[in-house]
Every structure is written in structure tokens, then in C-alpha cells.
Design an enzyme around this catalytic site. Structure first.
Site, PDB file in Angstrom:
ATOM      1  N   HIS A   1     -39.229   7.368  32.345  1.00  0.00           N
ATOM      2  CA  HIS A   1     -39.361   6.107  33.089  1.00  0.00           C
ATOM      3  C   HIS A   1     -39.772   4.987  32.149  1.00  0.00           C
ATOM      4  O   HIS A   1     -40.682   5.150  31.337  1.00  0.00           O
ATOM      5  CB  HIS A   1     -40.425   6.262  34.185  1.00  0.00           C
ATOM      6  CG  HIS A   1     -40.665   4.994  34.942  1.00  0.00           C
ATOM      7  ND1 HIS A   1     -39.836   4.576  35.957  1.00  0.00           N
ATOM      8  CD2 HIS A   1     -41.617   4.052  34.824  1.00  0.00           C
ATOM      9  CE1 HIS A   1     -40.270   3.423  36.433  1.00  0.00           C
ATOM     10  NE2 HIS A   1     -41.349   3.081  35.762  1.00  0.00           N
TER      11      HIS A   1
ATOM     12  N   ASP B   1     -45.473   3.230  49.042  1.00  0.00           N
ATOM     13  CA  ASP B   1     -45.505   2.333  47.873  1.00  0.00           C
ATOM     14  C   ASP B   1     -44.618   1.116  48.105  1.00  0.00           C
ATOM     15  O   ASP B   1     -44.975  -0.001  47.741  1.00  0.00           O
ATOM     16  CB  ASP B   1     -45.066   3.067  46.610  1.00  0.00           C
ATOM     17  CG  ASP B   1     -44.904   2.081  45.459  1.00  0.00           C
ATOM     18  OD1 ASP B   1     -45.917   1.503  45.047  1.00  0.00           O
ATOM     19  OD2 ASP B   1     -43.765   1.846  45.029  1.00  0.00           O
TER      20      ASP B   1
ATOM     21  N   ARG C   1     -48.726  -6.360  48.053  1.00  0.00           N
ATOM     22  CA  ARG C   1     -49.451  -6.787  46.843  1.00  0.00           C
ATOM     23  C   ARG C   1     -48.777  -8.002  46.215  1.00  0.00           C
ATOM     24  O   ARG C   1     -49.447  -8.900  45.697  1.00  0.00           O
ATOM     25  CB  ARG C   1     -49.483  -5.633  45.823  1.00  0.00           C
ATOM     26  CG  ARG C   1     -50.440  -4.519  46.214  1.00  0.00           C
ATOM     27  CD  ARG C   1     -50.168  -3.266  45.389  1.00  0.00           C
ATOM     28  NE  ARG C   1     -50.208  -3.488  43.969  1.00  0.00           N
ATOM     29  CZ  ARG C   1     -49.435  -2.873  43.071  1.00  0.00           C
ATOM     30  NH1 ARG C   1     -48.571  -1.955  43.451  1.00  0.00           N
ATOM     31  NH2 ARG C   1     -49.534  -3.142  41.791  1.00  0.00           N
TER      32      ARG C   1
ATOM     33  N   SER D   1     -48.575   3.258  41.803  1.00  0.00           N
ATOM     34  CA  SER D   1     -47.279   2.837  42.338  1.00  0.00           C
ATOM     35  C   SER D   1     -46.132   3.486  41.549  1.00  0.00           C
ATOM     36  O   SER D   1     -45.228   4.115  42.121  1.00  0.00           O
ATOM     37  CB  SER D   1     -47.195   1.300  42.263  1.00  0.00           C
ATOM     38  OG  SER D   1     -45.894   0.855  42.467  1.00  0.00           O
TER      39      SER D   1
ATOM     40  N   LYS E   1     -43.706   7.328  42.709  1.00  0.00           N
ATOM     41  CA  LYS E   1     -42.241   7.455  42.775  1.00  0.00           C
ATOM     42  C   LYS E   1     -41.747   8.555  41.825  1.00  0.00           C
ATOM     43  O   LYS E   1     -40.834   9.303  42.131  1.00  0.00           O
ATOM     44  CB  LYS E   1     -41.584   6.112  42.432  1.00  0.00           C
ATOM     45  CG  LYS E   1     -41.742   5.102  43.570  1.00  0.00           C
ATOM     46  CD  LYS E   1     -41.314   3.706  43.200  1.00  0.00           C
ATOM     47  CE  LYS E   1     -42.323   2.993  42.370  1.00  0.00           C
ATOM     48  NZ  LYS E   1     -42.357   1.559  42.401  1.00  0.00           N
TER      49      LYS E   1
HETATM   50  N1  URA Z   1     -43.634  -1.312  38.913  1.00  0.00           N
HETATM   51  C1  URA Z   1     -43.932  -0.579  40.007  1.00  0.00           C
HETATM   52  O1  URA Z   1     -43.159   0.269  40.430  1.00  0.00           O
HETATM   53  N2  URA Z   1     -45.110  -0.800  40.610  1.00  0.00           N
HETATM   54  C2  URA Z   1     -46.011  -1.709  40.197  1.00  0.00           C
HETATM   55  O2  URA Z   1     -47.068  -1.852  40.789  1.00  0.00           O
HETATM   56  C3  URA Z   1     -45.672  -2.476  39.053  1.00  0.00           C
HETATM   57  C4  URA Z   1     -44.469  -2.252  38.428  1.00  0.00           C
END
Ligand code: URA
Length: 435
Positions: free
Chosen positions: A82, A161, A168, A183, A187
Site C-alpha cells: 500500500h 472508515d 473527518r 483508517s 482497509k
Molecule cells: N488515507 C486514508 O485512507 N485514510 C486517512 O485517514 C488518510 C489517508
């Protein structure tokens, strides 16, 4: 349990228990806890922070809020990669066939670009016919048969999320380490890999502008990964200038193909070899990072990584001939050089501005619904530390509209700063976090 009491507890600087965090995430996902209470909570977290146990509990609760992909039907150790995102970041395009050529199963969920950064799926759609809209069964079957598959993110991956991130975004609570780390990792955990290699970017084109923040985020995510029982490591890499030379969908695909033919830009090749080495070791295909690196160099040399890319493109409906003949990739109608206005060393490139140039040309989305032009973008000829004569080419711009070409050129020139003094080249790999 009442959300009111949890907000008060966090506001007063106390740690929330695992049960309390689960209650909060479940209630919020189901719509039982309203946005205004969750906003108060994220602001309390922003000021009071979360400890290691709370961050892990939040990540796990968000990961389990929707589908957890089960990759157990795929043979071998699945390693995901990632990137926190950047300009010219075409790493997945070259790296995934490289590791797959060594027998590391690649079962990856990727996203589309939004804003000034591109997305792997858009780039892959430069191959005529290619699709990531495949079933989960086809996804897993392809990994078992050819060793690699990439699909679009399912709607139900970590829905908590998705909801929390949108909240947010509008309540000034994005930039908190625990919230960002949970966050991203929620994922990744839901996507099912056994091991995760993270590429945390830092610099003017990255989410984390300061290097120390990138290290902090990397450590936080590695701790979460280990806490969740997944072998996790993070490479902290430079994003103070675009990665490689190409920025724009089809142009980046071409650069990734060149890389698999052994003709890639030095920085991009180095990043692929570094991330790839950690992936290959995590998949237990090599004993050491050095051994893995040698193996990766070999699959470029002998062409097997390029063949793996072709097999992957064909398996998902794409025209594999375009891998061997990248001149068939989408090409813009106007290709113009941007001459340097001065003589000197390139001192600084405002990296996100280069991403915006590609967006202006039509290579990115202004909104989620926008159609993108795969052929447009820029190929840089000079990067930080390079010397340039007045009138010498700084970059080649690919466009399909003369007004957009003019406006992107103006923006491009504003992103470069020059110096009469010698300027050091950027260091690509800033460090590696394994625990
Ligand atoms: N990328 C994400 O998936 N989440 C965040 O909070 C910031 C960047």
C-alpha cells in the site's frame, strides 16, 4: 453504554476500552450514533490522542464493520502493498508483476485517482478492454492460475472508515496519527493479505509533508499490523518530486513497461526493488533482502516480469499486445516541449503542483463522476539537482486541448525553483520501519 459517556471519557483524557470502541464503531456504522456525537468524539481524539491498544481496537472494529475478504483459498503467503499516495506513483504497475514472477501471489484491491494523485485502476484501463470489475471468484481463480489479479475496492470494505473519513474531512480531524493509521490499516486488514508492505511517502507531493510525521505514521501502522497478526513493514520514501519522470495515466503505464524491460528511471527502479525485496521475504520466497533483490533484478533481465504483466492484462480482458508494443497505448494529439526560462540547477519542484498540471490536462477527476483522458500528462526531463541551460527542455507535455495545454504549462513553470548553486539530488529511501 451511552455515546455521551464515551465522549466525556475521551474528552477528559481517559482511554476507551475495546468494548467501548466496538460499541461506538458499530453504532456509528448502523446510523444509531449520529454524526454530531461522532464529530465530538473525533475532536476529543484529536486533542487527547489514543494509545496503542485503542488504535488497534479502532482499526479492528472498522476492519470488521463490513466484508472481510477471505483469501485462504489462494495458495501461498499473500502479501499486499500500500502506498500513501503521490505524484507519478506507478509502483503497483511494475512491482506486482515483478513479485508475481517470483511466485508471490498478488491478490490486490486498488482504487481510482482523486485529486492530484492518480489511481492504479485508471492507469490499468489504458489497456484496451482491461477491467477490474471482476467477481471475487474470478479474482481468486486468476491469482491461483496466473499468480496475479487486481480488482476494484468493493463497496462494503470497511464501511465504518468510509463514513468516518467523510466526517473527518469536514470537521478538521483528518490529521491525527491514530485516526489516519487506523483508517488505512482497517482497509488493508479487511482486504485479507497475510503480510503488508507499506510505502509511506513524505514531501511536498505527499500527505505527510514532514519526514518525522511519515516515520511516526509508519511506526503506528506497523504496530497495528503486528497487533493484528500480520507481518508488516514500511518503507519511507521521498515524494518531494514526482517518482520517475512520467505523470499521467498511459504515460505512467509506458514508464512501468520500460522499467520491466530494464530501462526504468533510477529512482523508480530503486523503489520497486526495495518494496519488492520486503514483499518477497515476507512471502518466504527468499531468506534475505539482498537475495530477494537479486531475484527481482533477474526477473527484469530475463523478461519474465514483463510476460507476467502481459498474462495479467490478458486474463482481465485487456489487449496484451500493448504490453509488448506500448506505442499502441493512448496517445495525445499535442506533444510539446516546455523550455527552461533560466539557466541553473533545479532547486525545488512543488510536487503536488505537477499532479495538478496532469489534472488540468484532463488526466484526473475534478469530481467522482468525471471522465478522464488517459493519454495526457507530462514527462519530466529535469529533476531536483539537475543542471539546465536556458531554453533546454524541462518537460514534455501531452495534451488534447490548447487552452488546457497553456494553463498547465504556466502552472508547471510556477512549480520549479532554480538556483545558481549546486543542489544535491533527493534521497529516495528515507528509512525502513519493521517494528
Ligand atoms: N488515507 C486514508 O485512507 N485514510 C486517512 O485517514 C488518510 C489517508
Amino acid at each position: 453504554m451511552r455515546m455521551y459517556d464515551l465522549i466525556m471519557k475521551k474528552r477528559n483524557g481517559n482511554a476507551l476500552s475495546e468494548k467501548e470502541i466496538e460499541f461506538m464503531v458499530e453504532g456509528y456504522t448502523k446510523g444509531e450514533i449520529p454524526d454530531y456525537q461522532m464529530s465530538a468524539m473525533t475532536m476529543a481524539i484529536f486533542f487527547q490522542g489514543m494509545n496503542e491498544q485503542e488504535t488497534l481496537a479502532l482499526t479492528m472494529a472498522m476492519a470488521h464493520s463490513g466484508d472481510m475478504l477471505d483469501l485462504s483459498g489462494i495458495n501461498g503467503i499473500k502479501v499486499d502493498k500500500h502506498s500513501t499516495g503521490g505524484v507519478g506513483d506507478k509502483t503497483s504497475l511494475a512491482l506486482t508483476p515483478m513479485v508475481a514472477a517470483l511466485g508471490v501471489p498478488v491478490a490486490k484491491m486498488s482504487g481510482r485517482g482523486l485529486g492530484h494523485t492518480g489511481g492504479t485502476i485508471d492507469k490499468l484501463e489504458s489497456f484496451i478492454g482491461f477491467s477490474t470489475a471482476i467477481t471475487e471468484k474470478q479474482f481468486k481463480d486468476n491469482v491461483n492460475s496466473i499468480g496475479i489479479s487486481i480488482m476494484g475496492q468493493t463497496a462494503d470494505l470497511a464501511p465504518a472508515d468510509k463514513k468516518l473519513y467523510a466526517l473527518r474531512d469536514v470537521t478538521a480531524t483528518v490529521d491525527n496519527m491514530s485516526l489516519i493509521a487506523s483508517s488505512i490499516m482497517s482497509k488493508k486488514l479487511a482486504a485479507g493479505a497475510d503480510a503488508i508492505v507499506l510505502d509511506v511517502k513524505t514531501g511536498s507531493g505527499a500527505f505527510m509533508k514532514a519526514e518525522e510525521d511519515a516515520f511516526e505514521l509508519a511506526k503506528e501502522m506497523v504496530k497495528i499490523g503486528h497487533g493484528a497478526g500480520r507481518k508488516t513493514s514500511a518503507v519511507i520514501s521521498d515524494m518531494d518530486e514526482p517518482l520517475g519522470f512520467a505523470v499521467g495515466n498511459a504515460l505512467e503505464v509506458k514508464e512501468a513497461i520500460d522499467t520491466l524491460k530494464g530501462k526504468g528511471p533510477k529512482d523508480f527502479v530503486e523503489l520497486c526493488l526495495t518494496l519488492g525485496s520486503y514483499m518477497v521475504v515476507a512471502a518466504q520466497k527468499a531468506q534475505s533482502i539482498e537475495e530477494a533483490r537479486g531475484m527481482l533484478e533477474k526477473v527484469i533481465e530475463d523478461g519474465s516480469a514483463l510476460d507476467k504483466l502481459a498474462a495479467f492484462i490478458e486474463a482481465q480482458g485487456g489487449d496484451k499486445e500493448m504490453v509488448y508494443h506500448p506505442e499502441k497505448l493512448p496517445l495525445a494529439s499535442m506533444i510539446e516541449e516546455i523550455p527552461s526560462p533560466v539557466e541553473g540547477y533545479i532547486k525545488h519542484i512543488e510536487c503536488d503542483e505537477i499532479g495538478i498540471c496532469s489534472l488540468i490536462l484532463g488526466g484526473g477527476r475534478e469530481t467522482k463522476e468525471s471522465e478522464i483522458d488517459l493519454s495526457v500528462g507530462l514527462v519530466l526531463k529535469k529533476k531536483v539537482g539537475d543542471f539546465v541551460k536556458k531554453g533546454e527542455t524541462l518537460a514534455v507535455i501531452h495534451a488534447n486541448d490548447s487552452e488546457k495545454l497553456r494553463s498547465a504549462t504556466e502552472r508547471f513553470l510556477g512549480a520549479y525553483t532554480f538556483s545558481e548553486e549546486l543542489v544535491a539530488k533527493k534521497k529516495l529511501i528515507k528509512g525502513i520501519v519493521t517494528q
